[in-house]
Design a protein around this motif. Structure first.
Motif, PDB file in Angstrom:
ATOM      1  N   PHE A   1       3.934 -13.511   3.790  1.00 28.67           N
ATOM      2  CA  PHE A   1       4.994 -14.127   4.574  1.00 28.67           C
ATOM      3  C   PHE A   1       4.609 -15.533   5.031  1.00 28.67           C
ATOM      4  O   PHE A   1       4.739 -15.874   6.220  1.00 28.67           O
TER       5      PHE A   1
ATOM      6  N   GLU B   1       6.084 -18.321   4.627  1.00 29.75           N
ATOM      7  CA  GLU B   1       7.247 -19.077   5.086  1.00 29.75           C
ATOM      8  C   GLU B   1       8.083 -18.279   6.093  1.00 29.75           C
ATOM      9  O   GLU B   1       9.199 -18.679   6.417  1.00 29.75           O
ATOM     10  N   GLY B   2       7.553 -17.170   6.541  1.00 29.51           N
ATOM     11  CA  GLY B   2       8.284 -16.327   7.482  1.00 29.51           C
ATOM     12  C   GLY B   2       8.723 -15.023   6.850  1.00 29.51           C
ATOM     13  O   GLY B   2       8.686 -14.858   5.622  1.00 29.51           O
ATOM     14  N   VAL B   3       9.147 -14.081   7.694  1.00 23.04           N
ATOM     15  CA  VAL B   3       9.538 -12.740   7.231  1.00 23.04           C
ATOM     16  C   VAL B   3      11.021 -12.769   6.885  1.00 23.04           C
ATOM     17  O   VAL B   3      11.883 -12.462   7.713  1.00 23.04           O
ATOM     18  N   ASP B   4      11.319 -13.156   5.651  1.00 20.13           N
ATOM     19  CA  ASP B   4      12.707 -13.210   5.220  1.00 20.13           C
ATOM     20  C   ASP B   4      12.975 -12.135   4.172  1.00 20.13           C
ATOM     21  O   ASP B   4      12.078 -11.401   3.746  1.00 20.13           O
TER      22      ASP B   4
END
Length: 300
Positions: free
Chosen positions: A177, A179-182
């Motif tokens: 993750f 770039e973040g939890v997308d």
């Protein structure tokens, strides 16, 4: 019509041991004698009580007889204890509990009961959505369950709620993750499930709009090992506060966000007057309400 207690107890022994041969060893009789007792029971009732598979399994009539046998044994123990004539006999109390409760809060109340009463516990571990079935079949006398509606012949007390949060090791989060939890990252990141019936991670993914068939899944069917797998970075998973608090505090675990998954838990037990079973219930319910209220809520 009456059901001879020795025949009922023989059926219960067969169910406990899984085979006629094992039950014979426990009862100190021959397998042929066990078979004869079962035939006599079925002839008296006019119904089949046991399917001779490996392991054996009871019919609906057999379930009722097993419940009777366990109730007789429990009431007999309570009676002997009340008159001081138990003679060192130890009661066996079968209970059903979910894995996370067993691994975290369930054993201390049993220890307190065992410290003051001659009792041993036969614990059956199963998903809290399925433990009520063990009550219905007569395998256990009481259970921690997610089922609020009482099983026939049982009474219910609320324990509290276990709250699960999605977490991952810091290294796993950095890798999967960045770039973040997308949605895209969650569709690719490995998940840890308890077993094929564990749907907590699936619920959490669905709430995030992730197709549940996409993430690769590990299966680790033991509560402490499940938590270890998440902590080691094998995959992400939902953990109760009992198991995640330390890692979150020292930074080795990270929350993935999203709503927690809450699982209410209940204590169901046979609706009969038994000082021993009531003592067990009082200890378990008090511990559950104290610990679950402090922690939040449970799952498996």
């Amino acid at each position: 019509m009456s059901i001879p207690s020795d025949l009922a107890r023989t059926l219960a022994a067969v169910v406990d041991e899984g085979t006629l041969d094992a039950a014979a060893r426990r009862l100190h009789i021959t397998p042929s004698a066990v078979s004869q007792r079962l035939r006599a029971l079925e002839e008296q009732l006019g119904r089949v009580v046991l399917v001779r598979s490996k392991p054996v399994r009871t019919t609906a009539a057999g379930d009722a007889v097993v419940r009777l046998a366990r109730q007789i044994a429990l009431l007999e123990h309570d009676t002997l204890a009340a008159i001081g004539a138990e003679g060192g006999a130890v009661a066996s109390v079968p209970l059903a509990v979910n894995a996370d409760s067993l691994a975290t809060w369930f054993l201390p109340p049993l220890q307190r009961v065992a410290a003051r009463r001659p009792v041993v516990f036969d614990l059956h571990r199963d998903d809290q959505d399925f433990t009520a079935g063990l009550l219905e079949s007569g395998v256990v006398m009481a259970a921690v369950t997610s089922r609020e509606a009482p099983v026939a012949g049982c009474r219910v007390r609320s324990l509290g709620v276990l709250r699960y949060e999605a977490v991952a090791s810091a290294g796993f989060a950095a890798r999967w993750f960045p770039e973040g939890v997308d949605t895209a990252a969650l569709a690719a990141a490995p998940v840890v499930d308890f077993d094929r019936r564990d749907d907590l991670q699936t619920q959490w993914l669905a709430a995030r709009g992730v197709p549940v068939g996409l993430p690769p899944r590990h299966r680790v069917p033991a509560s402490q090992d499940f938590a270890s797998a998440v902590s080691l970075g094998l995959g992400w998973g939902l953990l109760p506060d009992f198991q995640s608090a330390g890692g979150l505090a020292d930074g080795t675990l990270e929350r993935l966000g999203g709503d927690p998954v809450d699982v209410p838990l209940y204590w169901q037990q046979w609706n009969l007057t038994s000082p021993l079973l009531d003592d067990v219930a009082d200890e378990v319910v008090a511990e559950g309400r104290r610990v679950l209220a402090a922690a939040g809520i449970s799952r498996r």
